[in-house]
Structure formats: C-alpha cells, structure tokens
Design a protein around this motif. Structure first.
Motif, PDB file in Angstrom:
ATOM      1  N   UNK A 118      86.827  80.693  80.796  1.00  0.00           N
ATOM      2  CA  UNK A 118      86.545  81.715  79.783  1.00  0.00           C
ATOM      3  C   UNK A 118      87.833  82.056  79.049  1.00  0.00           C
ATOM      4  N   UNK A 119      87.870  81.748  77.760  1.00  0.00           N
ATOM      5  CA  UNK A 119      89.059  82.008  76.945  1.00  0.00           C
ATOM      6  C   UNK A 119      88.942  83.395  76.309  1.00  0.00           C
ATOM      7  N   UNK A 120      89.923  84.231  76.578  1.00  0.00           N
ATOM      8  CA  UNK A 120      89.906  85.615  76.106  1.00  0.00           C
ATOM      9  C   UNK A 120      89.737  85.681  74.585  1.00  0.00           C
ATOM     10  N   UNK A 121      88.919  86.617  74.090  1.00  0.00           N
ATOM     11  CA  UNK A 121      88.728  86.731  72.633  1.00  0.00           C
ATOM     12  C   UNK A 121      90.018  87.005  71.874  1.00  0.00           C
ATOM     13  N   UNK A 122      91.011  87.602  72.537  1.00  0.00           N
ATOM     14  CA  UNK A 122      92.274  87.917  71.875  1.00  0.00           C
ATOM     15  C   UNK A 122      93.246  86.746  71.876  1.00  0.00           C
ATOM     16  N   UNK A 123      92.870  85.640  72.508  1.00  0.00           N
ATOM     17  CA  UNK A 123      93.754  84.480  72.535  1.00  0.00           C
ATOM     18  C   UNK A 123      93.950  83.916  71.130  1.00  0.00           C
ATOM     19  N   UNK A 124      95.064  83.245  70.943  1.00  0.00           N
ATOM     20  CA  UNK A 124      95.336  82.557  69.684  1.00  0.00           C
ATOM     21  C   UNK A 124      95.123  81.056  69.808  1.00  0.00           C
ATOM     22  N   UNK A 142      88.258  75.079  75.134  1.00  0.00           N
ATOM     23  CA  UNK A 142      87.541  76.321  74.859  1.00  0.00           C
ATOM     24  C   UNK A 142      88.289  77.156  73.819  1.00  0.00           C
ATOM     25  N   UNK A 143      87.623  77.495  72.730  1.00  0.00           N
ATOM     26  CA  UNK A 143      88.240  78.331  71.712  1.00  0.00           C
ATOM     27  C   UNK A 143      88.161  79.791  72.137  1.00  0.00           C
ATOM     28  N   UNK A 144      88.988  80.665  71.556  1.00  0.00           N
ATOM     29  CA  UNK A 144      88.980  82.074  71.954  1.00  0.00           C
ATOM     30  C   UNK A 144      87.586  82.696  71.858  1.00  0.00           C
ATOM     31  N   UNK A 145      87.235  83.452  72.886  1.00  0.00           N
ATOM     32  CA  UNK A 145      85.961  84.147  72.922  1.00  0.00           C
ATOM     33  C   UNK A 145      84.811  83.338  73.475  1.00  0.00           C
ATOM     34  N   UNK A 146      85.041  82.081  73.838  1.00  0.00           N
ATOM     35  CA  UNK A 146      83.964  81.251  74.350  1.00  0.00           C
ATOM     36  C   UNK A 146      84.231  80.841  75.801  1.00  0.00           C
ATOM     37  N   UNK A 147      83.229  80.202  76.408  1.00  0.00           N
ATOM     38  CA  UNK A 147      83.309  79.775  77.800  1.00  0.00           C
ATOM     39  C   UNK A 147      82.735  78.380  77.935  1.00  0.00           C
ATOM     40  N   UNK A 148      83.390  77.538  78.709  1.00  0.00           N
ATOM     41  CA  UNK A 148      82.898  76.199  79.026  1.00  0.00           C
ATOM     42  C   UNK A 148      82.763  76.065  80.540  1.00  0.00           C
TER      43      UNK A 148
END
Length: 365
Positions: A120-126, A148-154
């Motif tokens: 799970x990539x934090x939504x605040x990640x860049x 995984x892009x920010x705000x999503x989960x794989x």
C-alpha cells in the motif's frame, strides 16, 4: 488477526514467470520516471518545527519464534511511507520506508507458508514503490506485480519454498536509490520445527546513504543520484541513521545465547560485521538455516543484497562495540554497541598482569 482463507486462483490475469526478467522493465521505467519527474520538480519536504522523528528501528523489535506449526496463509501489509527522519545530530533526511521505519519490519514465516503481500503506497508519497522478496520465485520477487502509484495498493502472493534468511527491498527503478533511501528489510523463512532456541534475538541492517551535502552538514539533506551511481556514499549506517545502535543498543546478560540477524542492504558495498571483545561462536555467512554453521570466527562478511546471522554467548559483562571491520566507515557514521550486564569474571579477562604463579589476578571491581 482473523483466520485468513486461501485466495482463489487468478488464472485469467496470470503473468508468465518464464522468459527474460527485463520484459517488464520498460513499463516500470515509464511509470517510475513519470513520478520521479514530479518529485524532482516539487518543493523538498520541510523539516518539522519540532524534533525530527527517529526512524531507526530498535534491534530488539522483531517477532519471536514460530514454534512447531503447520504451514498456513500469512497476510502481510507493507505501507510505503516517505517521511523526514533524523539522519545525524542536527541533520535530517527524506527517507522512503516500509511502515515508517528503517529497516522495514522483520518478517517471520515458516517453510511452506503462503504469503499474501499487500503493498500500500501512501497517498502523500511522491514516488512509485514496490517490493522484491529474495525469498520468492517468479515475478522478479514481486517487483513485477507490485509497482504501486501513490494512494493505491497491489497484491502479490507467493509460497515460501526455501528456508533461510533473505533480504527484501523496493524494486522500482532506480532500485539503488530506493534502497539507499531506506526501503529494505529481512524475511526469515524458518525450517520445519524452527531454529534452535536462543535467549535473545536482534535485527540489524547496514546500508549506505548518499547526500548532496558532505557528511556533517546540518539541516535537511537531499538524496544525490550522481553519488549513488558513482558509489560515493557520505554515510554508512546501522538501522537507518548515525548512532541508531547507540540510541537503541543491544542488551543482554552474561552467559545468554544471542542470535543477531544481519542484512546488508548496500546498495553498493559489502560489509564485515564485527564485535570488539567477542568471538562469533557460530555464523551463517549466507543466511542458510540448514547448512552447518561455521565455528569460532571474528567477523561476518556479507555482500550487498545478502544476509547472515551469528550466535554467541558473552562470557563477561561490559560494552561490546559493534562495527564494520572496514574501519574507515566508523568515520562515516557506522557503529553501535552490545551492553552485557552481569558479574565480571577475571579468570577469563581482567586489567593488569597475571600473578607469578600464572593464575589471574582478581579484579578489585
């Protein structure tokens, strides 16, 4: 934790595991570089007004032995979090982490377990993030399935087929940058019946940090890609930051059997773990839990991306400096200590000469 149920097979969306591993790299590069461009153009994260948080993981923070249990489904969620943390006295660094600390959590399973990994990539990640398990077969250890892009989960599922101690790390290009910024950890796949019992276990990882400003600079620091590619680190660290294992020392009692799980995240240099004043009575230099352990050595050599463990029982109380025997790295931040409590034993060692009869002189302490 509720009892998990096995996942149904996903035949229609199955990614082939055969063929060259580089087939998925162009799409990864496009995905990662798009976010890298965004991150490079954005303002750097500001240091907090208060104290910068200590992101270094305590070496005693690891789960205990699993005991004798049958294989099962183990669900693990790893949160990728980008956060400013303490690098050294007066300096901070924009770490990329698994679960907010460096190293990431120590994962402990047994051979035959099925692992369902949620990234799970934090939504605040860049940045785009992922995870590559050296213990997994196929899908580039999971990196090909967890970009995984920010705000999503794989989700990536694999079965732990080979017992041993293995590294895991982010597998998003530039992989060396993600590792150097703090995205690494260890996973132990216990053999059937587990490992022999010890009194205390510890979790230590070595890594390099590459900052644009020279070592000793104060204030918020930035990661330097050029130095990563040239293998010119400003810092060598245990558990994420300068002095981490002095702020969080290993602690034991004289006579207790100790096991230290050690990983070298690199990304570029080998390491040679050493404790001053201790003989490493048993070591596994490659993380194997089934091969016979080597006996009575002074250091544990581990290449970048590798792991191993050591066992010994301290014979006398005192402070045992923990270091890399590449001693120049002490000047770049690497060091810690094991503090052993208990009575001294001058029959084993003491200050001053032996008596004329050859017997040791009793300590006055």
């Amino acid at each position: 934790m509720p009892t998990p149920s096995l996942m149904p097979p996903r035949q229609k969306h199955r990614t082939p595991t055969s063929g060259p591993a580089f087939l998925f790299i162009p799409s990864l590069l496009a995905l990662a570089l798009s976010f890298f461009a965004f991150a490079a153009s954005a303002d750097p994260p500001a240091a907090s007004d208060g104290a910068v948080p200590d992101i270094s993981r305590d070496p005693s923070d690891l789960p205990g032995p699993l005991g004798k249990r049958p294989p099962k489904l183990v669900k693990v969620t790893l949160h990728t979090i980008e956060r400013e943390g303490k690098l050294a006295e007066g300096a901070s660094f924009p770490y990329w982490t698994f679960d907010g600390q460096v190293p990431g959590p120590f994962l402990r399973v047994r051979v035959g377990d099925t692992l369902e990994i949620h990234l799970a990539n934090d939504p605040k990640s860049r940045m785009v993030h992922s995870v590559d398990f050296h213990a997994a077969w196929g899908f580039s250890g999971g990196a090909a399935a967890t970009q995984t892009i920010p705000g999503q989960e794989k989700v990536f599922t694999f079965r732990a087929l080979n017992p041993g101690l293995y590294l895991y790390h982010c597998g998003t290009p530039m992989v060396a940058q993600h590792i150097a910024n703090g995205m690494y950890g260890l996973i132990l796949v216990e053999p059937v019946g587990g490992l022999p019992k010890v009194d205390r276990e510890f979790y230590v990882m070595e890594a390099e940090i590459y900052t644009s400003a020279p070592i000793g600079s104060r204030g918020p620091q930035t990661s330097d890609l050029t130095k990563i590619l040239r293998s010119e680190p400003e810092y060598f660290v245990f558990n994420g930051s300068v002095g981490a294992l002095s702020r969080h020392p290993l602690r034991a009692n004289a006579g207790e059997k100790i096991r230290i799980y050690f990983g070298n995240a690199g990304p570029n240099f080998s390491s040679n773990l050493h404790l001053l004043g201790a003989v490493l009575e048993h070591i596994s230099p490659d993380g194997s839990v089934l091969s016979p352990l080597r006996e009575n050595t002074c250091s544990l050599f581990v290449p970048a991306g590798g792991s191993g463990f050591l066992e010994f029982a301290p014979k006398v109380s005192g402070r045992y400096p923990l270091m890399d025997h590449f001693f120049a790295r002490m000047e770049k931040g690497l060091g810690g200590e094991l503090i052993v409590e208990g009575p001294s034993d001058p029959a084993i060692s003491h200050e001053g000469p032996a008596t004329p009869s050859g017997k040791t002189k009793r300590s006055s302490r």
